[in-house]
Motif scaffolding. Sequence first.
Motif, PDB file in Angstrom:
ATOM      1  N   PHE A 161       0.821  -1.208   0.000  1.00  0.00           N
ATOM      2  CA  PHE A 161       0.000   0.000   0.000  1.00  0.00           C
ATOM      3  C   PHE A 161       0.858   1.263   0.000  1.00  0.00           C
ATOM      4  O   PHE A 161       0.484   2.276  -0.600  1.00  0.00           O
ATOM      5  CB  PHE A 161      -0.967  -0.011   1.184  1.00  0.00           C
ATOM      6  CG  PHE A 161      -2.003  -1.097   1.081  1.00  0.00           C
ATOM      7  CD1 PHE A 161      -2.822  -1.178  -0.033  1.00  0.00           C
ATOM      8  CD2 PHE A 161      -2.151  -2.042   2.071  1.00  0.00           C
ATOM      9  CE1 PHE A 161      -3.773  -2.186  -0.148  1.00  0.00           C
ATOM     10  CE2 PHE A 161      -3.098  -3.050   1.969  1.00  0.00           C
ATOM     11  CZ  PHE A 161      -3.906  -3.130   0.847  1.00  0.00           C
ATOM     12  N   ALA A 162       2.006   1.192   0.692  1.00  0.00           N
ATOM     13  CA  ALA A 162       2.900   2.357   0.708  1.00  0.00           C
ATOM     14  C   ALA A 162       3.456   2.614  -0.695  1.00  0.00           C
ATOM     15  O   ALA A 162       3.502   3.753  -1.159  1.00  0.00           O
ATOM     16  CB  ALA A 162       4.033   2.132   1.696  1.00  0.00           C
ATOM     17  N   TYR A 163       3.877   1.545  -1.382  1.00  0.00           N
ATOM     18  CA  TYR A 163       4.389   1.704  -2.746  1.00  0.00           C
ATOM     19  C   TYR A 163       3.303   2.274  -3.653  1.00  0.00           C
ATOM     20  O   TYR A 163       3.539   3.173  -4.457  1.00  0.00           O
ATOM     21  CB  TYR A 163       4.862   0.351  -3.292  1.00  0.00           C
ATOM     22  CG  TYR A 163       6.324   0.095  -3.076  1.00  0.00           C
ATOM     23  CD1 TYR A 163       6.834  -0.064  -1.795  1.00  0.00           C
ATOM     24  CD2 TYR A 163       7.219   0.021  -4.135  1.00  0.00           C
ATOM     25  CE1 TYR A 163       8.182  -0.304  -1.582  1.00  0.00           C
ATOM     26  CE2 TYR A 163       8.567  -0.213  -3.933  1.00  0.00           C
ATOM     27  CZ  TYR A 163       9.045  -0.377  -2.651  1.00  0.00           C
ATOM     28  OH  TYR A 163      10.375  -0.597  -2.441  1.00  0.00           O
ATOM     29  N   ARG A 164       2.102   1.724  -3.523  1.00  0.00           N
ATOM     30  CA  ARG A 164       1.008   2.162  -4.388  1.00  0.00           C
ATOM     31  C   ARG A 164       0.755   3.657  -4.216  1.00  0.00           C
ATOM     32  O   ARG A 164       0.543   4.375  -5.183  1.00  0.00           O
ATOM     33  CB  ARG A 164      -0.245   1.362  -4.037  1.00  0.00           C
ATOM     34  CG  ARG A 164      -1.328   1.533  -5.052  1.00  0.00           C
ATOM     35  CD  ARG A 164      -2.560   0.750  -4.702  1.00  0.00           C
ATOM     36  NE  ARG A 164      -3.551   1.006  -5.716  1.00  0.00           N
ATOM     37  CZ  ARG A 164      -4.126   0.092  -6.449  1.00  0.00           C
ATOM     38  NH1 ARG A 164      -3.837  -1.147  -6.298  1.00  0.00           N
ATOM     39  NH2 ARG A 164      -5.024   0.419  -7.354  1.00  0.00           N
ATOM     40  N   PHE A 165       0.789   4.104  -2.958  1.00  0.00           N
ATOM     41  CA  PHE A 165       0.537   5.529  -2.709  1.00  0.00           C
ATOM     42  C   PHE A 165       1.709   6.382  -3.188  1.00  0.00           C
ATOM     43  O   PHE A 165       1.513   7.394  -3.863  1.00  0.00           O
ATOM     44  CB  PHE A 165       0.288   5.757  -1.215  1.00  0.00           C
ATOM     45  CG  PHE A 165       0.181   7.201  -0.842  1.00  0.00           C
ATOM     46  CD1 PHE A 165      -0.838   7.991  -1.360  1.00  0.00           C
ATOM     47  CD2 PHE A 165       1.098   7.780   0.007  1.00  0.00           C
ATOM     48  CE1 PHE A 165      -0.937   9.335  -1.028  1.00  0.00           C
ATOM     49  CE2 PHE A 165       1.007   9.124   0.342  1.00  0.00           C
ATOM     50  CZ  PHE A 165      -0.013   9.892  -0.185  1.00  0.00           C
ATOM     51  N   ALA A 166       2.921   5.974  -2.829  1.00  0.00           N
ATOM     52  CA  ALA A 166       4.089   6.789  -3.181  1.00  0.00           C
ATOM     53  C   ALA A 166       4.249   6.920  -4.695  1.00  0.00           C
ATOM     54  O   ALA A 166       4.729   7.932  -5.190  1.00  0.00           O
ATOM     55  CB  ALA A 166       5.348   6.174  -2.575  1.00  0.00           C
ATOM     56  N   LEU A 167       3.818   5.903  -5.431  1.00  0.00           N
ATOM     57  CA  LEU A 167       4.025   5.921  -6.884  1.00  0.00           C
ATOM     58  C   LEU A 167       2.794   6.400  -7.641  1.00  0.00           C
ATOM     59  O   LEU A 167       2.785   6.405  -8.871  1.00  0.00           O
ATOM     60  CB  LEU A 167       4.418   4.523  -7.375  1.00  0.00           C
ATOM     61  CG  LEU A 167       5.643   3.917  -6.683  1.00  0.00           C
ATOM     62  CD1 LEU A 167       5.950   2.542  -7.242  1.00  0.00           C
ATOM     63  CD2 LEU A 167       6.849   4.827  -6.842  1.00  0.00           C
ATOM     64  N   SER A 168       1.744   6.784  -6.921  1.00  0.00           N
ATOM     65  CA  SER A 168       0.532   7.257  -7.611  1.00  0.00           C
ATOM     66  C   SER A 168       0.814   8.637  -8.216  1.00  0.00           C
ATOM     67  O   SER A 168       1.526   9.450  -7.623  1.00  0.00           O
ATOM     68  CB  SER A 168      -0.631   7.347  -6.633  1.00  0.00           C
ATOM     69  OG  SER A 168      -0.325   8.248  -5.606  1.00  0.00           O
ATOM     70  N   ASP A 169       0.294   8.857  -9.380  1.00  0.00           N
ATOM     71  CA  ASP A 169       0.534  10.157 -10.035  1.00  0.00           C
ATOM     72  C   ASP A 169      -0.727  10.612 -10.767  1.00  0.00           C
ATOM     73  O   ASP A 169      -0.706  10.861 -11.964  1.00  0.00           O
ATOM     74  CB  ASP A 169       1.730  10.080 -10.989  1.00  0.00           C
ATOM     75  CG  ASP A 169       1.563   8.977 -12.016  1.00  0.00           C
ATOM     76  OD1 ASP A 169       0.586   8.239 -11.915  1.00  0.00           O
ATOM     77  OD2 ASP A 169       2.402   8.879 -12.921  1.00  0.00           O
ATOM     78  N   ASP A 170      -1.831  10.669 -10.032  1.00  0.00           N
ATOM     79  CA  ASP A 170      -3.088  11.055 -10.676  1.00  0.00           C
ATOM     80  C   ASP A 170      -3.100  12.529 -11.049  1.00  0.00           C
ATOM     81  O   ASP A 170      -3.726  12.918 -12.018  1.00  0.00           O
ATOM     82  CB  ASP A 170      -4.268  10.743  -9.744  1.00  0.00           C
ATOM     83  CG  ASP A 170      -4.170  11.477  -8.425  1.00  0.00           C
ATOM     84  OD1 ASP A 170      -3.113  11.363  -7.796  1.00  0.00           O
ATOM     85  OD2 ASP A 170      -5.132  12.155  -8.038  1.00  0.00           O
ATOM     86  N   ASP A 171      -2.387  13.359 -10.272  1.00  0.00           N
ATOM     87  CA  ASP A 171      -2.383  14.793 -10.549  1.00  0.00           C
ATOM     88  C   ASP A 171      -1.061  15.178 -11.188  1.00  0.00           C
ATOM     89  O   ASP A 171      -0.051  15.302 -10.518  1.00  0.00           O
ATOM     90  CB  ASP A 171      -2.596  15.556  -9.231  1.00  0.00           C
ATOM     91  CG  ASP A 171      -2.751  17.041  -9.465  1.00  0.00           C
ATOM     92  OD1 ASP A 171      -2.752  17.446 -10.647  1.00  0.00           O
ATOM     93  OD2 ASP A 171      -2.874  17.780  -8.488  1.00  0.00           O
ATOM     94  N   ARG A 172      -1.066  15.354 -12.503  1.00  0.00           N
ATOM     95  CA  ARG A 172       0.174  15.689 -13.224  1.00  0.00           C
ATOM     96  C   ARG A 172       0.228  17.177 -13.554  1.00  0.00           C
ATOM     97  O   ARG A 172       1.000  17.605 -14.411  1.00  0.00           O
ATOM     98  CB  ARG A 172       0.266  14.881 -14.527  1.00  0.00           C
ATOM     99  CG  ARG A 172       0.168  13.393 -14.348  1.00  0.00           C
ATOM    100  CD  ARG A 172       1.441  12.768 -13.867  1.00  0.00           C
ATOM    101  NE  ARG A 172       2.540  12.964 -14.770  1.00  0.00           N
ATOM    102  CZ  ARG A 172       3.819  12.736 -14.468  1.00  0.00           C
ATOM    103  NH1 ARG A 172       4.116  12.319 -13.262  1.00  0.00           N
ATOM    104  NH2 ARG A 172       4.772  12.926 -15.354  1.00  0.00           N
ATOM    105  N   SER A 173      -0.632  17.969 -12.909  1.00  0.00           N
ATOM    106  CA  SER A 173      -0.664  19.397 -13.224  1.00  0.00           C
ATOM    107  C   SER A 173       0.513  20.109 -12.555  1.00  0.00           C
ATOM    108  O   SER A 173       1.171  19.557 -11.670  1.00  0.00           O
ATOM    109  CB  SER A 173      -1.979  20.000 -12.727  1.00  0.00           C
ATOM    110  OG  SER A 173      -2.062  19.844 -11.332  1.00  0.00           O
TER     111      SER A 173
END
Lengths: 260, 345
Positions: free
Chosen positions: A82-94
């Motif tokens: 879960f930590a990896y999933r969160f740290a690597l999430s990039d939904d906001d690319r603005s």
Amino acid sequence: MNGRPWSGALAIGCLLVATALVPPNLRDVTEFAAWIARPLMLPFAWHSLQEANRGGDPLEAFARAQNLLRLLPQWSDGHSAFAYRFALSDDDRSGTDAERGARARTRLDLAMAWMESARERAGKHELDLLQGLAFLPEVAVRREPALAALLQPTGGAIKITDAWLAEAERLFPTAAVREQRTFFAPKLAAGLLAANDPANALEMLAAAIARSHDVRDQALATRWRQRLVEVSRWLAGDRTIDLTAVTADERFAILLPFLR
Amino acid sequence: MKFGLSARGPFGLTCRRCLHMGWLPTLLAAVLAFTLHLTIAPALGEQHAPGAASPWLVFPMVVASLTCAVTAAVFWPTFARGRPGQQWVERLQRGPLRGSGGAMAGALLAQWLLTVPLTTALALALGAPSSAVTHLQLQPEGQPVLAADRPPVSFTIRDPQPFTELRLRPLAGLPTSSLVPTIVEVFADGESLGTMPAPFAETRQLVRLPFSSRSMHRLELVHKAGTVPLVFVPGAVTLRAATAHWSLSNGLLAALLALLPSFVAMALASWCGLLAGLPTVIAVVASGLFVQTIVGLGPFEPTMLALMRGHWLATSAVFQPCAASLTVGSMAMILAMLLRRRVRR
């Protein structure tokens, strides 16, 4: 009928004596409460996490994962996943590179702090958490290159990785853990060279050469040591060294930009 | 004067009884939930995830619903078989349900009054946004799969309001050859809105595309590159509207929608109560509420989540699931009316 008050008083007395003999601590009480709550709460916690993955944002999913793993504090793989999933999430690319890098840094810090907090209860699985912690910064930098510049003042992602591998080696001094750190040397040296720190890079390569004597597969260790010596001497200024073998070895590809 | 008369009927009497019985448990549950929210909040630094705090809102809401529904079942004599005073009420009270319908309405009003402070003040205290924005979920026209050898996936938008952001969260299939994340370009009414800022490689990977406020009638997703087929299931494509609504109205609406589980549970209980005693009726109420609130069957859970996430509730996506609950509750009421006549004969 007359025996009821006596039996009640006796029960309370026994409870007080038991409490005096073995005073409960907060951690035991919390663990006991979690033991009771776990089967009642887990299905709903899972359901909530799935719902957050379906309709929420990564921060909500991470918060839900924390709530879930509060019920399963020893599940180190879950913490890492879960930590990896969160740290690597990039939904906001603005935003600019710097803004994206700052957001990635915040996510990385939160994820690593959470994984680190789970070490206390991980028991024999602490090694998994340490290895997860070791490689997360490097993976995060690959996902968000703007993060690299923000980690540079502390030595870069590679330096963080090496620090966690060193901690893993200190706590779990097995051959496998030692070798993992030994074979990580080219990446760490490349990180130090990128940070314009050749002296420490040479020192680190010297340490890796010394450690290679402990590797179980001595045939492999001899070849590895030879490559490290070649790189080390070239970086020290010896331009007579033939780098053909180093160039052909994929494990040293990360160092090639510094060997020209 | 009219209020005085109605206050002596099943509606007013039950409403007052439910308020009397329900305010303290609801208050205690709200205080406990808020305290737990503060003490065991997830570690998110300076950021907030209000959606993750929804259990702390659900808990006092369920307490209020359960208290009101059980109080109504215990209080009004015709709710269950063999209750003291049932025969008197059967003779004196008019109507096909002999006052059970009024008692249910009274309980629902009491619940609404008890839960409005929760869906407004407590929700804000738990971190819900101070304004609510419409999130319009789009359903694809025709086939929902986006791949290199497929036509674009298109959507028709019947809501003419302006939007500012597109959110995609598709399912990812197995790559057709070596893995290359799929790049998607977005067209609104034939005009390009741009390429999604990140390529898609994972299932449910959320990517947002902000754009300057504009309304649109047709949205098209076009495959530009990549080998990962994307499937746009319901909920995978969402448009965020530009206009924000006042969170108070969202809270009032949420309290109204939260009445549905109680309505269904009490309607089923009044039906069972024709043949069963009070313990069975209470068990039906409690299990009906449990299934619809905690388990998540029906509109209650999505409503609470939408409220906490700051999504405007007055949309078809929220009201559609309500239709099923309303139908079940209404059918149970109609059956109770028909059966009551037969039982009396």
